[in-house]
Design a protein around this motif. Structure first.
Motif, PDB file in Angstrom:
ATOM      1  N   ASP A   1      41.728  52.297  37.978  1.00  0.00           N
ATOM      2  CA  ASP A   1      43.027  51.684  37.709  1.00  0.00           C
ATOM      3  C   ASP A   1      43.833  51.519  38.990  1.00  0.00           C
ATOM      4  N   ARG A   2      43.808  52.539  39.844  1.00  0.00           N
ATOM      5  CA  ARG A   2      44.548  52.448  41.110  1.00  0.00           C
ATOM      6  C   ARG A   2      43.983  51.348  41.995  1.00  0.00           C
TER       7      ARG A   2
ATOM      8  N   ALA B   1      44.137  46.028  44.534  1.00  0.00           N
ATOM      9  CA  ALA B   1      43.393  44.811  44.864  1.00  0.00           C
ATOM     10  C   ALA B   1      43.952  43.584  44.159  1.00  0.00           C
ATOM     11  N   GLY B   2      44.767  43.808  43.145  1.00  0.00           N
ATOM     12  CA  GLY B   2      45.310  42.685  42.382  1.00  0.00           C
ATOM     13  C   GLY B   2      44.258  41.988  41.542  1.00  0.00           C
ATOM     14  N   ARG B   3      43.235  42.747  41.126  1.00  0.00           N
ATOM     15  CA  ARG B   3      42.153  42.186  40.311  1.00  0.00           C
ATOM     16  C   ARG B   3      41.837  43.136  39.166  1.00  0.00           C
TER      17      ARG B   3
ATOM     18  N   LEU C   1      33.937  48.140  30.484  1.00  0.00           N
ATOM     19  CA  LEU C   1      35.343  47.957  30.847  1.00  0.00           C
ATOM     20  C   LEU C   1      35.583  46.604  31.502  1.00  0.00           C
ATOM     21  N   GLY C   2      34.494  45.893  31.786  1.00  0.00           N
ATOM     22  CA  GLY C   2      34.613  44.561  32.371  1.00  0.00           C
ATOM     23  C   GLY C   2      34.300  44.483  33.846  1.00  0.00           C
TER      24      GLY C   2
ATOM     25  N   ASP D   1      34.198  47.739  45.706  1.00  0.00           N
ATOM     26  CA  ASP D   1      35.518  48.359  45.600  1.00  0.00           C
ATOM     27  C   ASP D   1      35.398  49.850  45.322  1.00  0.00           C
ATOM     28  N   ILE D   2      34.396  50.216  44.540  1.00  0.00           N
ATOM     29  CA  ILE D   2      34.134  51.609  44.176  1.00  0.00           C
ATOM     30  C   ILE D   2      32.644  51.875  44.368  1.00  0.00           C
TER      31      ILE D   2
END
Length: 242
Positions: A25-26, A31-33, A55-56, A105-106
Motif C-alpha cells: 500500500d505504501r 508510485a502513484g500506481r 490483488l491485481g 517495485d517489490i
C-alpha cells in the motif's frame, strides 16, 4: 489443500503477509500506481505470488524447481490470475538472464539465503532487481531459534556446538547480521518482525485445532512486534528500501 494444511500455511505466513500488505500500500501510494511489479525469488508454488496477483499486481516468480513452477501455474490458473503471473526457472546466479534489472517495485526474498553459498552476493543480486524507492521483503532463518529447536528436540550436543560456534549452524542469521547484509548491498533496513515465535514450539494439535488456532495466531501477531521475542522465533522478517 486440506483445511489442516491451510491452517498451517496461514500460521507460517500471517505475520509476513500483514507486513507485506502494508508495504504494498505504501509503495502504491508513493508510485502513484495501483498495480505494482513484484518479483518473488524462490517463490516456489506461489504461496505469496498468487494472493499478490489476486490483488491485481503483476508477479514474476523465479525458482529453480520445475515441479514447484508447474504447481504455481496450476494454482494461478485455478485462481484466474494466469495473465498476472509469470514463472521462470532460475536462481540468484542467473536472475538477470530471466528478469530485468531495476524493474520491480517489490522484491520477495523468502527462504533464499538459507540455500545459497554466498548470502551477501545473492542478496546483492536480488537488490539489483529493485527500482529506486522499491522495497525488499527478506525472510530468513533465525539462528537462536534454530538452537532452541534443536535443544527441544533433544539434540543437545548440536545445540551446545551452535552456542559455542555460530558457524556450526550455517545459513542461520541474527537480526544484526541480516541488517548488516542489507546495508552492505545498499539498502536501508526498516521494520523487523519475529515470525513463528510460538507456533513451532507448541504441540502440533494446537495449530491444527480450529478452536485454538485464532488465539494462537493473535498471539503470534502480538509477539511479532516485540523485540524481546525475536530470539525465540523460527524466522526473522525485515523490510528494506532502496
Amino acid at each position: 489443500m486440506s483445511d489442516q494444511m491451510r491452517r498451517r500455511s496461514s500460521m507460517r505466513t500471517a505475520v509476513v503477509w500483514q507486513v507485506l500488505r502494508d508495504a504494498l500500500d505504501r509503495r502504491a501510494r508513493a508510485a502513484g500506481r495501483d498495480v505494482l511489479d513484484v518479483l518473488d525469488t524462490g517463490g516456489g508454488t506461489g504461496n505469496f505470488a498468487v494472493p499478490l496477483a489476486r490483488l491485481g499486481h503483476r508477479v514474476t516468480v523465479v525458482d529453480p524447481s520445475p515441479d514447484a513452477l508447474a504447481a504455481l501455474e496450476r494454482r494461478a490458473a485455478e485462481a484466474g490470475v494466469t495473465d498476472l503471473v509469470k514463472a521462470y526457472q532460475g536462481d540468484t546466479q542467473n536472475l538477470f538472464d530471466v528478469v530485468e534489472r531495476e524493474a520491480a517495485d517489490i522484491v520477495l526474498c523468502h527462504g533464499v539465503l538459507e540455500v545459497v553459498d554466498e548470502p551477501d552476493e545473492a542478496l546483492g543480486t536480488v537488490a539489483g532487481a529493485l527500482r529506486d524507492g522499491g522495497t525488499l521483503s527478506l525472510l530468513a532463518a533465525n539462528r537462536t531459534g534454530a538452537v532452541l529447536a534443536r535443544a527441544l528436540a533433544g539434540h543437545f550436543a548440536q545445540a551446545a556446538a551452535a552456542l559455542a560456534d555460530p558457524a556450526a549452524l550455517p545459513r542461520r542469521f541474527s537480526v544484526d547480521e541480516l541488517t548488516a547484509l542489507l546495508t552492505k548491498v545498499g539498502l536501508r533496513p526498516g521494520p523487523v518482525h519475529a515470525v513463528r515465535v510460538f507456533a513451532d514450539l507448541v504441540p502440533g494439535v494446537l495449530v491444527d485445532d480450529p478452536a485454538s488456532f485464532d488465539a494462537l495466531l493473535d498471539l503470534e501477531r502480538a509477539a511479532a512486534e516485540l523485540p524481546e521475542y525475536r530470539s525465540l522465533a523460527t524466522q526473522i522478517h525485515l523490510l528494506a528500501d532502496k
